[in-house]
Write a protein that holds these residues in place. Structure first.
Motif, short mmCIF file in Angstrom:
data_model
loop_
_atom_site.label_atom_id
_atom_site.label_comp_id
_atom_site.label_asym_id
_atom_site.label_seq_id
_atom_site.Cartn_x
_atom_site.Cartn_y
_atom_site.Cartn_z
N THR A 13 0.84 -1.21 0.00
CA THR A 13 0.00 0.00 0.00
C THR A 13 0.87 1.26 0.00
O THR A 13 0.52 2.26 -0.62
CB THR A 13 -0.93 0.01 1.22
OG1 THR A 13 -0.16 -0.01 2.43
CG2 THR A 13 -1.89 -1.17 1.20
N SER A 14 1.99 1.20 0.69
CA SER A 14 2.89 2.35 0.70
C SER A 14 3.48 2.59 -0.69
O SER A 14 3.61 3.72 -1.13
CB SER A 14 4.00 2.14 1.73
OG SER A 14 4.88 3.24 1.72
N LEU A 15 3.85 1.48 -1.36
CA LEU A 15 4.38 1.63 -2.72
C LEU A 15 3.36 2.30 -3.63
O LEU A 15 3.68 3.21 -4.41
CB LEU A 15 4.78 0.27 -3.28
CG LEU A 15 6.01 -0.40 -2.66
CD1 LEU A 15 6.19 -1.80 -3.25
CD2 LEU A 15 7.25 0.44 -2.91
N TYR A 16 2.11 1.84 -3.53
CA TYR A 16 1.04 2.43 -4.35
C TYR A 16 0.87 3.92 -4.03
O TYR A 16 0.75 4.77 -4.92
CB TYR A 16 -0.28 1.71 -4.11
CG TYR A 16 -0.37 0.34 -4.74
CD1 TYR A 16 0.39 0.00 -5.84
CD2 TYR A 16 -1.25 -0.62 -4.23
CE1 TYR A 16 0.31 -1.24 -6.43
CE2 TYR A 16 -1.35 -1.89 -4.81
CZ TYR A 16 -0.56 -2.19 -5.91
OH TYR A 16 -0.64 -3.43 -6.48
N ALA A 17 0.83 4.24 -2.74
CA ALA A 17 0.58 5.63 -2.33
C ALA A 17 1.72 6.55 -2.73
O ALA A 17 1.50 7.66 -3.25
CB ALA A 17 0.36 5.70 -0.82
#
Length: 478
Positions: A13-17
């Motif tokens: 999720t951090s990579l996406y954000a």
């Protein structure tokens, strides 16, 4: 207790954000020089595993990662509204000052070739004739000077009419442009509402709408009201030009004057198509209506120029008709209404002409040169030469016109300069709020880049842990 594999999703999720943040930052940098673009900012929020906590369904995990909750368009509604108002006012004063500037160019005073100089030449010509009443050369020069003065009035009237025709054409063009722009805003309103309802971020559509709204404020002084559903109502005066997904049309009423002389019988009416009520226009079109309407600027200036022509004709003809020409003719008028107009037509700046072509018909003497005894004294010519100093003559009327025009033109230009300065200040404040700052975007770029790298490192670390757990655990005793 959370799963070991749960950390992978947190890092994901951090990579996406962070990637979304990089994308938005890149979009801002790409549009740094795009007119009307509003910078965007990613808003993130953490994901909580206890979104709906319950007595038997609770978790002591740190969280489930991060998500982009919105991509906000950084725009101040208050500054936008102020900008619409100031742009409309600025466009009004700019158009008005420009119109007065063009009118001043018509008269080009003071100048050695303008009407005032031509009138002075006329009075000097009469003085030359008075000193030599029996000679043909001064009279020929006088007729030429009278013709030049009349032609100067004709040219000024024609220039005013050309300015009227040009602005009248411009009013038609802007009317069509307003209707087209209003329809585009109504279409964008629908697209924005649909996109918002679908959970999308219609930021670029809102920027397009903002640019169109700014265009409307310049053209017709429009103001706007943003509704909770994301659509925008647009108003001209107190009437709605755009109401959510519907736009109203305006028109120049059929039969409106297309030439300056038509204002004697009709006017120029800008109205709503559906109701027929007048449009309370501002901006450029408001200044054009002020210029073109019956009793407006051009009509007033033209009327005062006609008074100059009428005063010139009356004062000269009244004296000239009492005198005698060298062949004994009397009762003739020097200035007439030319151009083939019907008999009895009042003399105006557009039709004034010299009605005498033969120097022998110029009435210069108070006595009859063919009488007994003959009298050729030049006293009529001498009296005519004094008309330039008359307080009720053409010169006084013209000087009053030029003086009043100069005062109003100077005032309009000062108001334009002040308003332009105010508008620039408002635009600067709006740009500071919504414009792209490349230094700030570079900082954000580094922030998201480091965030992405850190999330990647977390993912790599979890991968190493899982590798240790799966591939190396339980090997003892084998």
């Amino acid at each position: 207790m959370g799963s070991t594999f749960g950390g992978i999703n947190t890092a994901l999720t951090s990579l996406y954000a962070q990637r979304r943040g990089l994308d938005v930052t890149g979009q801002n940098i790409a549009n740094a020089n795009t007119e009307g673009y509003s910078r965007q900012r990613v808003t993130m929020r953490s994901l909580n595993t206890n979104t709906v906590p319950g007595m038997y369904s609770m978790s002591n995990e740190a969280g489930a990662g991060v998500v982009v909750s919105s991509v906000d368009r950084l725009r101040s509604a208050g500054l936008d509204q102020r900008s619409y108002i100031e742009h409309g006012t600025s466009a009004y004063h700019t158009e008005r000052a420009g119109s007065y500037g063009l009118i001043e160019e018509v008269f080009a005073e003071p100048s050695d070739t303008a009407l005032q100089a031509r009138l002075q030449d006329l009075w000097d010509g009469w003085n030359a004739v008075a000193m030599n009443p029996g000679q043909a050369a001064p009279k020929a020069a006088l007729l030429e000077q009278a013709t030049t003065a009349a032609a100067s009035l004709n040219d000024a009237a024609a220039s005013l009419n050309n300015q009227y025709t040009t602005n009248r054409t411009g009013l038609d063009i802007r009317t069509a442009e307003v209707n087209k722009t209003a329809a585009e805003i109504a279409k964008l309103n629908k697209e924005i509402v649909v996109a918002t309802a679908a959970g999308l971020q219609p930021n670029e559509l809102a920027d397009q709408r903002g640019q169109l709204m700014l265009k409307l404020s310049d053209m017709i002084g429009a103001t706007a009201q943003t509704l909770p559903n994301g659509s925008m109502n647009v108003y001209v005066g107190n009437a709605a030009l755009v109401s959510e997904f519907t736009s109203q049309a305006i028109e120049v009423a059929p039969g409106s004057a297309t030439r300056l002389e038509d204002l004697a019988t009709t006017g120029v009416n800008l109205r709503w198509v559906d109701t027929g009520l007048p449009v309370n226009a501002g901006g450029t079109m408001g200044a054009q209506m002020e210029l073109l309407s019956k009793g407006g600027t051009l009509d007033e200036i033209s009327g005062r120029l006609d008074k100059v022509a009428a005063a010139l004709a009356k004062t000269v003809n009244d004296l000239h008709s009492t005198g005698y020409s060298i062949d004994g003719t009397t009762g003739m008028n020097l200035f007439i209404a030319g151009g083939g107009v019907p008999a009895g037509t009042p003399i105006t700046a557009a039709n004034i002409a010299v009605g005498i072509t033969d120097t022998r018909q110029l009435a210069v003497s108070a006595g009859d040169p063919t009488g007994t005894p003959p009298v050729l004294d030049g006293s009529i010519a001498d009296s005519l030469s004094d008309l330039g100093a008359s307080k009720s003559g053409a010169d006084a009327e013209y000087q009053s016109l030029i003086g009043d025009l100069g005062v109003v033109a100077q005032s309009s230009m000062r108001r334009r300069d002040i308003q332009v300065s105010v508008t620039e200040q408002v635009d600067a404040a709006r740009d500071a709020e919504s414009g792209v700052n490349l230094d700030e975007e570079m900082t954000n770029l580094l922030t998201y880049q480091r965030g992405y790298e850190a999330a990647s490192r977390v993912l790599t670390t979890i991968d190493s842990m899982l590798d240790q757990l799966i591939n190396r655990t339980g090997l003892v005793g084998r």
